[in-house]
Design an enzyme around this catalytic site. Structure first.
Site, PDB file in Angstrom:
ATOM      1  N   ASP A 164     -22.291  -9.528  68.790  1.00  0.00           N
ATOM      2  CA  ASP A 164     -20.951  -9.279  68.248  1.00  0.00           C
ATOM      3  C   ASP A 164     -19.880  -9.706  69.248  1.00  0.00           C
ATOM      4  OD1 ASP A 164     -19.093  -8.458  66.362  1.00  0.00           O
ATOM      5  OD2 ASP A 164     -19.985  -6.476  66.103  1.00  0.00           O
TER       6      ASP A 164
ATOM      7  N   ASP B   7     -17.168  -8.894  57.827  1.00  0.00           N
ATOM      8  CA  ASP B   7     -17.345  -7.445  57.816  1.00  0.00           C
ATOM      9  C   ASP B   7     -17.120  -6.855  56.431  1.00  0.00           C
ATOM     10  OD1 ASP B   7     -18.117  -7.066  60.409  1.00  0.00           O
ATOM     11  OD2 ASP B   7     -16.144  -6.470  61.156  1.00  0.00           O
TER      12      ASP B   7
END
Length: 741
Positions: free
Chosen positions: A479, A549
């Site tokens: 990430d 997301d």
């Protein structure tokens, strides 16, 4: 496939069965562009394509000669200030402050295959017969700067890969302030410009407008390719569509600051530039030093947007992605993030994983919160050691328990970031990017480590490698949850601060590369708050990326549709999440959430224990379906059929290479009353094959499905049995068609 140089006309012709690229040495020694497009016959002389004429208010290269003004000539790598007033491909600041350059042709080399770009991701070949590469050498006689332009033409597809390398062969220090990967001058501006833009949770939305005089551009100056704009643009003829017409796609294999720009002058010539964003870029070249630009890829298609996309898909899937996982179907996973966030224990994780195993999931992924003092997003980043309060048996023990359940284990990292509340920061406060004497901005309460420094990258590598060496970790979710601010490195002198953004990305690539080489069977998935670094550069190291997301099925239709213009389905991270959705709080049917997620890597972002028994049975059916068809879904030829950007319906399909199996995804956002009959024309089938709908058992010939269409009217065509509750808002169907001949 061939690259031919005609000595008498000093003209180069690069061609295969689909495209031709023609350029020539101009009278002043610069390189001129003559043609890029559909394949034409080779001949020795294309001089008629070189057009020039005297024009009022024009500056000319040579005194007393009005035959050459670079302002009105198509060029290969334009330089500003020597009669060309357009934005340049290269600019070098010299010791006397001048930025004028004069790069003249010196020679060339034609080689089979494709050379690597040291330290950078790039397309590659596995056989020398797959491609040929032309390397042009040019030199500025005053400074001694050498410019090498690389062109690789692949044997299959309308593909041309380009990059540039600048070497200081003079005696004085040079500052490279602009170095594009690609400069492409087109003879007209009769194009529509397509870009893929948005923001967090709505990435890669298609935007279309006509080219006009002036500059149209997308870029990033955030240190990452960004949620806002993707390093990919398309120019298409106004009449071109998904299945017909001329299209040119431009893609940059890079993960940092970029510029993609089209400049139309007042004579309607179009200059396309693509490369590292020149704002703030300043690379110092000492004597003998060189700089290599990232690679840019141009794809020409005479078969519309789908033809272009399928070319990119094949290239990036097979000759950009690498390694053990390149050709393998992706494992079906369950990620705990939206199930628990930071609130979990080892026992809770085993409980979630156990139910996932019972449903057929193959990989359990532990997300953020397992390390250091990470109880929320204020602490712990940089301390990549398991928190013993949460994981008393550590990552090694948890991974063993997951393996004993019959699944593989995956783990989340954010290696480029640090919290101030961490042991790493307390020990090395100078390791973050920050400007002396000024406050450091934060994002998500975290700061960016200075990956332009080898010792920082080495430290993070050692922590990650220790875990991967000791524990059975099969998957890494990498990430990156904020962009770069205060881009200053304490390790570099003032005259090299313009190098930090690029050196940072080179550090990221270096860490990825070391982990790839030493742990070749680990599946890496790139993530940057979702789609903040969904670009071809990362695809070279991580064969899949978390697309966004936003996991809401209705929102994902646009995100995944836009993503498919450049990126193969096998690299699109797409999961089924809980409802109400955590991003938009929308309720969508479970079957629709899966029907969207099938066209990607597929997985679940929820605690399956919290579903009803009926829902758990449906999940089991979804997983059985995905296991049966994932090779086709992820590696088949993908077609966009109906766009979510144009109406209430979305439709896409995949077909296998033999054209014997077809899966069609059909989606309706809102339900309406008493609607017209509908059908959708399929593509890519064998017109002589008879295809049977595996649910309704109705048979159709391929030419019927392509010319008449597949009936999608409500109640007038079967759908697979698991699609219960089809009617209403956010409904969808999956059609499976198999050739019975």
């Amino acid at each position: 496939m061939s690259i031919v140089f005609s000595e008498t006309t000093r003209t180069f012709h690069l061609y295969n069965q689909e495209i031709s690229y023609i350029m020539t040495v101009l009278p002043n020694g610069h390189m001129g562009q003559l043609y890029f497009g559909k394949r034409v016959h080779h001949k020795e002389d294309y001089s008629y394509l070189y057009e020039t004429m005297p024009r009022p208010m024009t500056s000319y290269v040579s005194e007393g000669d009005t035959s050459l003004s670079l302002e009105h000539v198509k060029q290969e790598y334009g330089v500003y200030g020597t009669t060309d007033y357009r934005r340049p491909a290269i600019e070098i600041k010299q010791e006397n402050g001048s930025t004028i350059c004069d790069f003249r042709y010196q020679g060339h080399e034609i080689m089979n295959g494709k050379p690597e770009l040291p330290g950078l991701p790039a397309t590659y070949t596995e056989d020398e017969e797959e491609a040929q590469t032309l390397c042009l050498t040019l030199q500025d006689p005053l400074t001694g700067a050498e410019l090498m332009l690389f062109y690789t033409i692949f044997a299959r597809g309308g593909i041309l890969a380009r990059s540039a390398r600048v070497t200081n062969k003079g005696t004085c220090e040079l500052h490279l302030t602009t170095a594009m990967s690609l400069c492409m001058d087109l003879p007209d501006c009769d194009y529509e410009w397509l870009q893929f833009s948005g923001a967090w949770a709505r990435e890669r939305h298609l935007k279309v407008r006509r080219l006009e005089q002036g500059i149209q551009a997308v870029d990033s100056r955030r240190g990452n390719s960004s949620h806002e704009h993707n390093p990919f643009i398309v120019l298409k003829r106004p009449e071109a569509g998904e299945f017909q017409g001329e299209v040119i796609g431009f893609s940059l294999i890079y993960s940092g600051n970029f510029l993609a720009q089209a400049e139309v002058d007042t004579h309607d010539t179009t200059r396309v530039l693509m490369g590292i964003h020149p704002m703030g870029f300043d690379w110092m070249l000492e004597k003998g030093e060189c700089f290599q630009t990232p690679e840019a890829v141009m794809v020409y298609s005479g078969q519309g947007l789908n033809g272009m996309s399928q070319t990119f898909h094949r290239l990036y899937q097979k000759r950009l992605a690498r390694g053990y996982w390149r050709d393998k179907a992706r494992p079906i996973l369950n990620n705990n993030w939206e199930a628990t966030y930071f609130d979990f224990t080892e026992e809770r994780l085993i409980e979630i994983a156990g139910k996932a195993r019972d449903c057929g999931v193959e990989l359990f992924v532990l997300d953020d919160g397992w390390f250091g003092e990470r109880n929320d997003d204020h602490a712990g980043l940089g301390d990549w050691v398991a928190n013993p309060q949460r994981l008393p048996h550590g990552i090694t023990g948890l991974a063993e328990q997951i393996e004993e359940l019959g699944m593989k284990f995956g783990l989340w990292f954010e290696p480029e970031m640090v919290n101030k509340n961490s042991d790493l920061y307390r020990k090395h406060p100078d390791w973050i990017l920050s400007t002396p004497g000024r406050s450091a901005s934060h994002g998500r309460n975290q700061y960016v480590l200075d990956f332009s420094r080898k010792e920082v990258v080495d430290c993070i590598y050692e922590m990650m490698a220790k875990i991967l060496s000791e524990a059975k970790v099969s998957y890494i979710k990498w990430d990156m949850n904020r962009s770069i601010t205060e881009c200053y490195s304490a390790a570099l002198p003032p005259e090299r601060q313009g190098e930090v953004f690029h050196r940072y990305i080179l550090g990221v690539y270096d860490l990825y590369d070391r982990l790839n080489r030493n742990f070749p069977q680990v599946l890496f998935e790139s993530c940057a708050s979702g789609g903040g670094r969904f670009d071809p550069g990362i695809l070279y190291y991580a064969p899949q990326g978390w697309a966004s997301d936003d996991s809401d099925a209705a929102e994902r239709l646009k995100i995944q549709y836009g993503t498919s213009f450049c990126y193969p389905i096998s690299c699109i991270g797409s999961h089924v999440s809980v409802t109400p959705n955590h991003q938009v709080f929308r309720n969508t049917p479970l079957h629709t959430r899966a029907n969207v997620a099938y066209f990607g890597t597929f997985g679940y972002e929820l605690d399956l224990n919290k579903l009803t028994e009926e829902e758990q049975e449906l999940v089991k059916e979804q997983i059985v379906f995905m296991k049966e068809y994932r090779e086709l879904l992820q590696f088949g030829t993908f077609y966009r059929l109906v766009s979510p950007f144009e109406g209430n319906i979305t439709c896409w399909m995949v077909v296998n290479e033999e054209k014997t199996e077809v899966i069609v995804g059909w989606y309706r956002t809102l339900c309406h009353v008493n609607m017209p009959y509908t059908r959708v024309r399929l593509h890519g089938l064998n017109p002589d094959f008879c295809y049977e709908d595996q649910n309704s058992k109705t048979s159709y010939y391929g030419d019927e499905l392509m010319n008449i269409g597949l009936i999608t009217s409500d109640g007038m065509s079967g759908q697979v049995e698991r699609n219960t509750g089809e009617y209403g808002d956010f409904s969808s169907r999956i059609y499976v068609l198999k050739a019975v001949r």
